[in-house]
Scaffold this motif. Structure first.
Motif, PDB file in Angstrom:
ATOM      1  N   UNK A 355       3.469 -14.694   2.819  1.00  0.00           N
ATOM      2  CA  UNK A 355       3.082 -13.283   2.748  1.00  0.00           C
ATOM      3  C   UNK A 355       1.608 -13.131   2.401  1.00  0.00           C
ATOM      4  N   UNK A 356       1.175 -13.873   1.368  1.00  0.00           N
ATOM      5  CA  UNK A 356      -0.211 -13.744   0.925  1.00  0.00           C
ATOM      6  C   UNK A 356      -1.176 -14.291   1.977  1.00  0.00           C
ATOM      7  N   UNK A 357      -0.786 -15.342   2.682  1.00  0.00           N
ATOM      8  CA  UNK A 357      -1.638 -15.885   3.743  1.00  0.00           C
ATOM      9  C   UNK A 357      -1.838 -14.851   4.841  1.00  0.00           C
ATOM     10  N   UNK A 358      -0.740 -14.162   5.173  1.00  0.00           N
ATOM     11  CA  UNK A 358      -0.820 -13.118   6.190  1.00  0.00           C
ATOM     12  C   UNK A 358      -1.716 -11.978   5.716  1.00  0.00           C
ATOM     13  N   UNK A 359      -1.553 -11.595   4.437  1.00  0.00           N
ATOM     14  CA  UNK A 359      -2.362 -10.506   3.900  1.00  0.00           C
ATOM     15  C   UNK A 359      -3.839 -10.895   3.830  1.00  0.00           C
ATOM     16  N   UNK A 360      -4.113 -12.147   3.498  1.00  0.00           N
ATOM     17  CA  UNK A 360      -5.513 -12.581   3.437  1.00  0.00           C
ATOM     18  C   UNK A 360      -6.123 -12.635   4.844  1.00  0.00           C
ATOM     19  N   UNK A 361      -5.318 -12.996   5.810  1.00  0.00           N
ATOM     20  CA  UNK A 361      -5.800 -12.957   7.184  1.00  0.00           C
ATOM     21  C   UNK A 361      -6.163 -11.520   7.560  1.00  0.00           C
ATOM     22  N   UNK A 362      -5.325 -10.579   7.123  1.00  0.00           N
ATOM     23  CA  UNK A 362      -5.625  -9.171   7.373  1.00  0.00           C
ATOM     24  C   UNK A 362      -6.903  -8.747   6.643  1.00  0.00           C
ATOM     25  N   UNK A 363      -7.106  -9.318   5.439  1.00  0.00           N
ATOM     26  CA  UNK A 363      -8.328  -9.015   4.694  1.00  0.00           C
ATOM     27  C   UNK A 363      -9.562  -9.503   5.414  1.00  0.00           C
ATOM     28  N   UNK A 421      -1.834  -8.087  -6.712  1.00  0.00           N
ATOM     29  CA  UNK A 421      -1.153  -6.880  -7.188  1.00  0.00           C
ATOM     30  C   UNK A 421      -1.171  -5.784  -6.125  1.00  0.00           C
ATOM     31  N   UNK A 422      -2.267  -5.691  -5.380  1.00  0.00           N
ATOM     32  CA  UNK A 422      -2.361  -4.704  -4.307  1.00  0.00           C
ATOM     33  C   UNK A 422      -1.350  -4.994  -3.207  1.00  0.00           C
ATOM     34  N   UNK A 423      -1.240  -6.269  -2.837  1.00  0.00           N
ATOM     35  CA  UNK A 423      -0.240  -6.662  -1.833  1.00  0.00           C
ATOM     36  C   UNK A 423       1.151  -6.236  -2.274  1.00  0.00           C
ATOM     37  N   UNK A 424       1.471  -6.544  -3.530  1.00  0.00           N
ATOM     38  CA  UNK A 424       2.811  -6.248  -4.039  1.00  0.00           C
ATOM     39  C   UNK A 424       3.089  -4.748  -4.040  1.00  0.00           C
ATOM     40  N   UNK A 425       2.118  -3.970  -4.480  1.00  0.00           N
ATOM     41  CA  UNK A 425       2.346  -2.525  -4.607  1.00  0.00           C
ATOM     42  C   UNK A 425       2.635  -1.894  -3.249  1.00  0.00           C
ATOM     43  N   UNK A 426       1.769  -2.148  -2.290  1.00  0.00           N
ATOM     44  CA  UNK A 426       1.936  -1.480  -0.997  1.00  0.00           C
ATOM     45  C   UNK A 426       3.100  -2.075  -0.203  1.00  0.00           C
ATOM     46  N   UNK A 427       3.407  -3.350  -0.421  1.00  0.00           N
ATOM     47  CA  UNK A 427       4.581  -3.936   0.223  1.00  0.00           C
ATOM     48  C   UNK A 427       5.852  -3.293  -0.306  1.00  0.00           C
ATOM     49  N   UNK A 434      -4.679  -2.847   5.095  1.00  0.00           N
ATOM     50  CA  UNK A 434      -5.570  -4.005   5.117  1.00  0.00           C
ATOM     51  C   UNK A 434      -6.304  -3.998   3.795  1.00  0.00           C
ATOM     52  N   UNK A 435      -6.386  -5.126   3.133  1.00  0.00           N
ATOM     53  CA  UNK A 435      -7.038  -5.181   1.822  1.00  0.00           C
ATOM     54  C   UNK A 435      -7.840  -6.461   1.693  1.00  0.00           C
ATOM     55  N   UNK A 436      -8.990  -6.368   1.042  1.00  0.00           N
ATOM     56  CA  UNK A 436      -9.825  -7.534   0.805  1.00  0.00           C
ATOM     57  C   UNK A 436     -10.954  -7.178  -0.135  1.00  0.00           C
TER      58      UNK A 436
END
Length: 616
Positions: A355-363, A421-427, A434-436
């Motif tokens: 999940x975090x890898x995907x979110x960081x890719x989005x970042x 924490x941002x990933x967790x909240x919006x998920x 998109x966050x970074x």
């Protein structure tokens, strides 16, 4: 030389008499040492007590065949004890009580053993003890007196030279009276024979081996399924089949992730029961916020819980439900739960990393968007890969914090935690973003919705609670359509953030003419006007310039109200008046003139946005 030994027959009288074997005290000392080496220093007491007991019983039976009275036998016992060589002397007083019919009732004796062979040999071969060590002496006295009086009597050594005391003092009284004295141990009379204990130990080892084997097989099964990419339901099924107890794997808020052996109704009831129990324990201040293991005692069952820990963070719980408590071994259950928890942690960690890898890719993709180097068509095409429709209206949020860090490592750690924490909240809120990080600030691209403002406020509250040691501020852009305009939209959020002085959340749309002015890139014109209107104050470079700018800003923001300005600045009224007077002299303006005040406030806000001054 020829030596001949002739066998002689044993007379009937000799056959009926028990043989006595004499041996030096040193041999008993060596035996004591070997016993301590082979069965442990803690166990030799019971063994030697039984040894002395048998000798005392033999002596008692021999004496009771005589015509002597009980009083005479009490005197004879210590003499036989001395004769055996175990002691060299004794000081003995004994009180005997009889019933009205003349029968023996009870006895209380006390005295001192002199020249104990046990003290001598224990100190020689083992060393000083931390408790009395005259075990055979206690056993002999107990066995002899119990036989003579036909009643269980127990001699107990209270002080011992072998334990560093000055004398070997002892007391003897009926066993039941010792049982009432919590300071003394009477189990010594009921010690299980060593052979029986060894048999019990062997049986216990066999049981333990079976448990270890079962636990090892259980772990292998779990590991195999995790390696093969199986999910939590497979783990729950294996646990239920292996242990035979209903199992539940849950998230942090006790939401079910998987289970086995329970119906939906039972799961619903158990969750409600657990939540009620936790609320009750919290009210009683007895509920640990994070626990290694815990058993919830319910009316009809017990729930044994072990947390699932990933990177020292609790992500969920594994539980077994026990209905027949008497047939369950909690220690074994915790062992199996630990293995189940570890396997669950591996799966959750795998999901977390993915999940975090995907979110960081989005970042990283967000960074490319904000750089403004990609065509709109390419952005729309790539948006499909990050599951965001860039044709929808969006906003950009920039979150900043008051830097409380002392090292780059601490700052980096904070940024990692903030992003997670941002990933967790919006998920959890089921909102695609998109966050970074960009220039030390957290940047979030958020698709527009009807409830955007409450969402932003809830996110701010969530982050504030998560990072209590930081002063967080948020700048929010206007709603925008067209992902190619993201760079300009980001600048709006940055401008709003810079003016987040008295508020924690500032929207660009609330800035009015200031936002428009800055967004038009009229930077040179702003500096020119500021230099003309602020005069000497604009060019002041000493430390007082910042406090004068701050005083002027808050005075104008408060509409010239001295009391409110004094509170905002934590400044005395006289000190505030002195500063206002100095500013008016420098600017040659009346700050209470509305037109002057509005004009100056607009200039100050522009300078704040341009980072000419910093009032945070």
């Amino acid at each position: 030389m020829e030596v001949t030994v002739h066998d002689k027959s044993i007379t009937n009288e000799q056959k009926n008499e028990k043989r006595t074997i004499t041996s030096p005290a040193t041999s008993l000392g060596i035996l004591r040492k070997q016993l301590a080496a082979h069965i442990g220093i803690e166990r030799i007491g019971g063994f030697l007590f039984q040894y002395g007991w048998e000798m005392g019983v033999a002596g008692g039976k021999k004496s009771e065949n005589s015509d002597k009275t009980l009083e005479e036998l009490v005197i004879e016992g210590p003499l036989l004890h001395i004769k055996s060589g175990q002691i060299t002397g004794i000081d003995h007083t004994c009180d005997i009580t009889y019933n009205q019919d003349g029968e023996f009732s009870t006895l209380f004796g006390r005295g001192e053993w002199i020249g104990s062979y046990e003290v001598e040999q224990h100190l020689r071969f083992i060393g000083e003890s931390d408790k009395p060590i005259c075990h055979t002496l206690s056993g002999y006295a107990s066995g002899f007196m119990s036989t003579v009086f036909d009643k269980p009597l127990l001699a107990k050594e209270l002080t011992c030279i072998g334990a560093g005391d000055e004398q070997c003092k002892w007391v003897i009284k009926p066993q039941e009276e010792w049982e009432e004295d919590v300071e003394h141990d009477v189990e010594i009379l009921n010690k299980t024979p060593i052979v029986k204990e060894l048999e019990a130990t062997y049986d216990n080892l066999v049981d333990q081996k079976q448990i270890v084997t079962k636990l090892s097989d259980f772990q292998k099964q779990l590991t195999k399924e995790v390696v093969n990419g199986q999910g939590l339901q497979t783990l729950a099924n294996i646990a239920f089949t292996t242990i035979g107890l209903p199992v539940i794997i849950e998230g942090l808020n006790f939401e079910k992730l998987s289970s086995a052996g329970l119906s939906d109704e039972e799961l619903k009831f158990i969750k409600s029961d657990t939540v009620d129990q936790i609320h009750y324990l919290k009210k009683q201040n007895e509920y640990p916020q994070s626990f290694r293991e815990k058993t919830f005692h319910m009316n009809a069952y017990q729930r044994v819980v072990v947390p699932v820990l990933v990177q020292q963070e609790v992500l969920g719980y594994c539980s077994f439900i026990i209905h027949d408590v008497k047939k369950s071994n909690h220690e074994e259950i915790y062992l199996f739960l630990d293995h189940l928890s570890n396997a669950t942690a591996l799966i959750l960690l795998k999901e977390k990393v993915a999940f975090e890898s995907f979110e960081r890719m989005k970042g990283n993709f967000l960074d490319q968007i904000l750089d403004g180097k990609m065509e709109a068509a390419e952005l729309l095409n790539k948006g499909r890969y990050v599951e965001i429709d860039f044709k929808q209206p969006y906003r950009l949020i920039v979150l900043d914090y008051k830097d409380e860090h002392t090292t780059l490592e601490e700052e980096f750690l904070y940024e990692e935690h903030a992003l997670e924490a941002t990933f967790k909240y919006f998920s959890k809120a089921n909102i695609q973003v998109l966050a970074g990080h960009r220039k030390g600030k957290l940047v979030i691209l958020l698709i527009e919705s009807n409830h955007i403002n409450p969402i932003i406020k809830e996110f701010y509250d969530y982050m504030t609670d998560k990072f209590k040691n930081h002063r967080l501020k948020i700048g929010v852009s206007n709603s925008q359509t067209g992902i190619e305009k993201a760079k300009e939209t980001y600048e709006e959020a940055i401008i709003a953030l810079r003016l987040a002085i008295r508020k924690q959340i500032v929207h660009f749309k609330d800035l009015g003419i200031v936002g428009i002015l800055i967004n038009s890139n009229n930077i040179e014109g702003i500096h020119t006007i500021a230099e003309q209107e602020l005069k000497e104050l604009y060019h002041m470079v000493d430390n007082k310039s910042d406090e004068l700018f701050e005083t002027l800003y808050f005075f104008l923001m408060n509409g010239g109200n001295l009391k409110n300005t004094s509170i905002d600045l934590s400044l005395s009224m006289s000190g505030l008046r002195h500063r206002i007077q100095k500013i008016e002299e420098l600017l040659d303006k009346d700050l209470r003139d509305p037109d002057v005040a509005n004009h100056l406030l607009l200039i100050l806000k522009a300078l704040i946005v341009l980072k000419k001054i910093d009032l945070r």
